[in-house]
Design a protein around this motif. Structure first.
Motif, PDB file in Angstrom:
ATOM      1  N   THR A   1      32.185  25.319  39.158  1.00 47.54           N
ATOM      2  CA  THR A   1      31.943  26.752  38.928  1.00 47.54           C
ATOM      3  C   THR A   1      32.984  27.609  39.652  1.00 47.54           C
ATOM      4  N   LEU A   2      33.453  28.639  38.953  1.00 51.02           N
ATOM      5  CA  LEU A   2      34.353  29.637  39.558  1.00 51.02           C
ATOM      6  C   LEU A   2      33.543  30.892  39.838  1.00 51.02           C
ATOM      7  N   ILE A   3      33.617  31.397  41.080  1.00 51.23           N
ATOM      8  CA  ILE A   3      32.951  32.650  41.442  1.00 51.23           C
ATOM      9  C   ILE A   3      34.000  33.747  41.556  1.00 51.23           C
ATOM     10  N   VAL A   4      33.819  34.837  40.826  1.00 54.33           N
ATOM     11  CA  VAL A   4      34.692  36.010  40.959  1.00 54.33           C
ATOM     12  C   VAL A   4      33.818  37.157  41.440  1.00 54.33           C
ATOM     13  N   ASP A   5      34.114  37.664  42.636  1.00 54.77           N
ATOM     14  CA  ASP A   5      33.303  38.726  43.239  1.00 54.77           C
ATOM     15  C   ASP A   5      34.033  40.054  43.110  1.00 54.77           C
ATOM     16  N   LEU A   6      33.479  40.961  42.293  1.00 52.37           N
ATOM     17  CA  LEU A   6      34.108  42.254  42.030  1.00 52.37           C
ATOM     18  C   LEU A   6      33.572  43.364  42.941  1.00 52.37           C
ATOM     19  N   ALA A   7      32.588  43.029  43.771  1.00 56.68           N
ATOM     20  CA  ALA A   7      31.988  44.046  44.637  1.00 56.68           C
ATOM     21  C   ALA A   7      32.973  44.473  45.711  1.00 56.68           C
TER      22      ALA A   7
ATOM     23  N   LYS B   1      35.486  27.231  44.161  1.00 54.90           N
ATOM     24  CA  LYS B   1      36.471  28.307  44.245  1.00 54.90           C
ATOM     25  C   LYS B   1      35.784  29.658  44.120  1.00 54.90           C
ATOM     26  N   ALA B   2      35.934  30.502  45.148  1.00 62.13           N
ATOM     27  CA  ALA B   2      35.317  31.828  45.143  1.00 62.13           C
ATOM     28  C   ALA B   2      36.375  32.852  45.520  1.00 62.13           C
ATOM     29  N   LEU B   3      36.542  33.853  44.673  1.00 65.08           N
ATOM     30  CA  LEU B   3      37.611  34.839  44.864  1.00 65.08           C
ATOM     31  C   LEU B   3      37.030  36.244  44.981  1.00 65.08           C
ATOM     32  N   LEU B   4      37.439  36.963  46.025  1.00 67.17           N
ATOM     33  CA  LEU B   4      37.052  38.365  46.175  1.00 67.17           C
ATOM     34  C   LEU B   4      38.124  39.212  45.499  1.00 67.17           C
ATOM     35  N   ALA B   5      37.737  40.016  44.528  1.00 66.20           N
ATOM     36  CA  ALA B   5      38.728  40.754  43.733  1.00 66.20           C
ATOM     37  C   ALA B   5      38.332  42.207  43.544  1.00 66.20           C
ATOM     38  N   PRO B   6      38.227  42.978  44.645  1.00 62.15           N
ATOM     39  CA  PRO B   6      37.931  44.404  44.478  1.00 62.15           C
ATOM     40  C   PRO B   6      39.194  45.158  44.059  1.00 62.15           C
ATOM     41  N   GLY B   7      39.040  46.362  43.557  1.00 57.64           N
ATOM     42  CA  GLY B   7      40.195  47.219  43.252  1.00 57.64           C
ATOM     43  C   GLY B   7      41.105  46.694  42.166  1.00 57.64           C
ATOM     44  N   LEU B   8      40.551  45.991  41.184  1.00 56.89           N
ATOM     45  CA  LEU B   8      41.394  45.420  40.124  1.00 56.89           C
ATOM     46  C   LEU B   8      42.154  46.451  39.295  1.00 56.89           C
TER      47      LEU B   8
ATOM     48  N   THR C   1      39.037  46.715  35.048  1.00 54.98           N
ATOM     49  CA  THR C   1      38.364  45.713  35.888  1.00 54.98           C
ATOM     50  C   THR C   1      38.004  44.485  35.059  1.00 54.98           C
ATOM     51  N   ALA C   2      37.453  44.705  33.870  1.00 56.76           N
ATOM     52  CA  ALA C   2      37.083  43.585  32.994  1.00 56.76           C
ATOM     53  C   ALA C   2      38.324  42.800  32.561  1.00 56.76           C
ATOM     54  N   GLU C   3      39.409  43.518  32.238  1.00 58.56           N
ATOM     55  CA  GLU C   3      40.645  42.837  31.835  1.00 58.56           C
ATOM     56  C   GLU C   3      41.217  42.025  32.996  1.00 58.56           C
ATOM     57  N   GLY C   4      41.154  42.590  34.196  1.00 56.63           N
ATOM     58  CA  GLY C   4      41.633  41.872  35.377  1.00 56.63           C
ATOM     59  C   GLY C   4      40.800  40.636  35.665  1.00 56.63           C
ATOM     60  N   THR C   5      39.492  40.730  35.399  1.00 55.68           N
ATOM     61  CA  THR C   5      38.602  39.579  35.601  1.00 55.68           C
ATOM     62  C   THR C   5      38.961  38.464  34.629  1.00 55.68           C
ATOM     63  N   ILE C   6      39.256  38.834  33.389  1.00 56.31           N
ATOM     64  CA  ILE C   6      39.704  37.836  32.401  1.00 56.31           C
ATOM     65  C   ILE C   6      40.961  37.136  32.906  1.00 56.31           C
ATOM     66  N   MET C   7      41.913  37.921  33.427  1.00 51.54           N
ATOM     67  CA  MET C   7      43.167  37.364  33.947  1.00 51.54           C
ATOM     68  C   MET C   7      42.895  36.346  35.049  1.00 51.54           C
ATOM     69  N   ILE C   8      42.011  36.709  35.990  1.00 56.68           N
ATOM     70  CA  ILE C   8      41.681  35.825  37.116  1.00 56.68           C
ATOM     71  C   ILE C   8      41.026  34.537  36.620  1.00 56.68           C
TER      72      ILE C   8
END
Length: 300
Positions: free
Chosen positions: A238-244, A261-268, A137-144
């Motif tokens: 600001t970039l928002i990445v939502d992992l919930a 920019k706000a991105l919903l990114a569950p299930g990374l 999940t953390a690695e995927g967040t870095i990618m995003i």
């Protein structure tokens, strides 16, 4: 310890299930694969079959995909076009010791398990699975973040919301890349831990003040926390990445209106590292199945 003599049905899923199948065949379990008719690869000791053909009265365990079933009982699989449904009638034909494993649950599955009185394990509720999964999940967040920003993570100001199993790993990972990390939490022991880890702690009730100077906001809290009022205080870049888990904890409508920019990114884990995510599930599942088998042998 081996799973010799244990009959397990793996029903539907995605690439992660292949790692589960591989691990369980290594442990000599008898596997029935349902919803895998389009899978070119074959596994020794595993039989492709259909939900109508399997003898469920012989099953020791059923492994559902990470997402379990839909609210109609339908199981999704990328390896078949045939519809598969998990029903009360089906489960009542299984032995009483048969255990059902899923990643997450919903109201349909909860009611089904209550009605059939079968043992039921939600893998994503387990601390070990969630902590292992926090790594991809953390690695995927870095990618995003790299894909959606024009500045480096190093030197950027990052706010992580929540110091749970994911939040802790994400905060540590971004700090290791040179970001200036602040972490928001409610509980006093979490705020103490944030400080101990070398991050700047803030109370979530003070979130509007905390986000005024950030470049990246990473949310791990599955309730509405990044509200319109919070977003209005953020810098425009600001970039928002939502992992919930869906629907997330961000007011996406207002973010779009404001041009943030706000991105919903569950299930990374399943997106960025399906092999590793599958191995995490396979290792935990095999241990749980071995424990089950040991207990049943001891009772005999």
């Amino acid at each position: 310890m081996m799973l010799t003599g244990m009959h397990v049905a793996v029903i539907g899923g995605d690439a992660r299930q292949l790692e589960v199948i591989r691990k369980l065949t290594e442990l000599d379990a008898k596997l029935s694969l349902i919803g895998f008719d389009q899978l070119a690869h074959s596994f020794t000791g595993a039989t492709k079959t259909s939900i109508d053909e399997i003898d469920v009265s012989d099953l020791d365990a059923i492994i559902l995909p990470v997402h379990g079933t839909g609210l109609d009982g339908k199981v999704n699989t990328i390896f078949s076009n045939e519809p598969i449904f998990i029903t009360e009638e089906l489960l009542l034909q299984t032995p009483k010791h048969c255990t059902v494993y899923t990643g997450i649950s919903n109201s349909y599955l909860d009611e089904l398990m209550e009605a059939t009185q079968r043992k039921y394990v939600q893998l994503f509720e387990r601390d070990d699975v969630a902590i292992y999964n926090s790594i991809p999940t953390a690695e995927g967040t870095i990618m995003i973040v790299i894909q959606h920003t024009d500045f480096t993570i190093h030197g950027s100001r990052v706010a992580v919301l929540g110091l749970g199993r994911v939040g802790m790993t994400v905060a540590r990972t971004f700090a290791a890349l040179g970001a200036k990390v602040k972490v928001g939490a409610r509980r006093s022991e979490h705020l103490a831990r944030i400080s101990e880890m070398g991050f700047e702690p803030f109370q979530l009730q003070d979130i509007e003040k905390a986000v005024q100077d950030i470049d990246i906001c990473i949310n791990t809290i599955p309730t509405m926390i990044v509200t319109a009022s919070v977003i209005s205080k953020m810098p425009a870049h600001t970039l928002i990445v939502d992992l919930a888990s869906k629907p997330g904890g961000t007011d996406f409508r207002y973010a779009e209106k404001r041009g943030i920019k706000a991105l919903l990114a569950p299930g990374l884990p399943g997106v960025v590292a399906p092999k590793t995510a599958g191995q995490i599930l396979a290792n935990v599942l095999s241990q749980l199945l071995l424990n089950d088998l040991t207990k049943r042998k001891e009772k005999k």
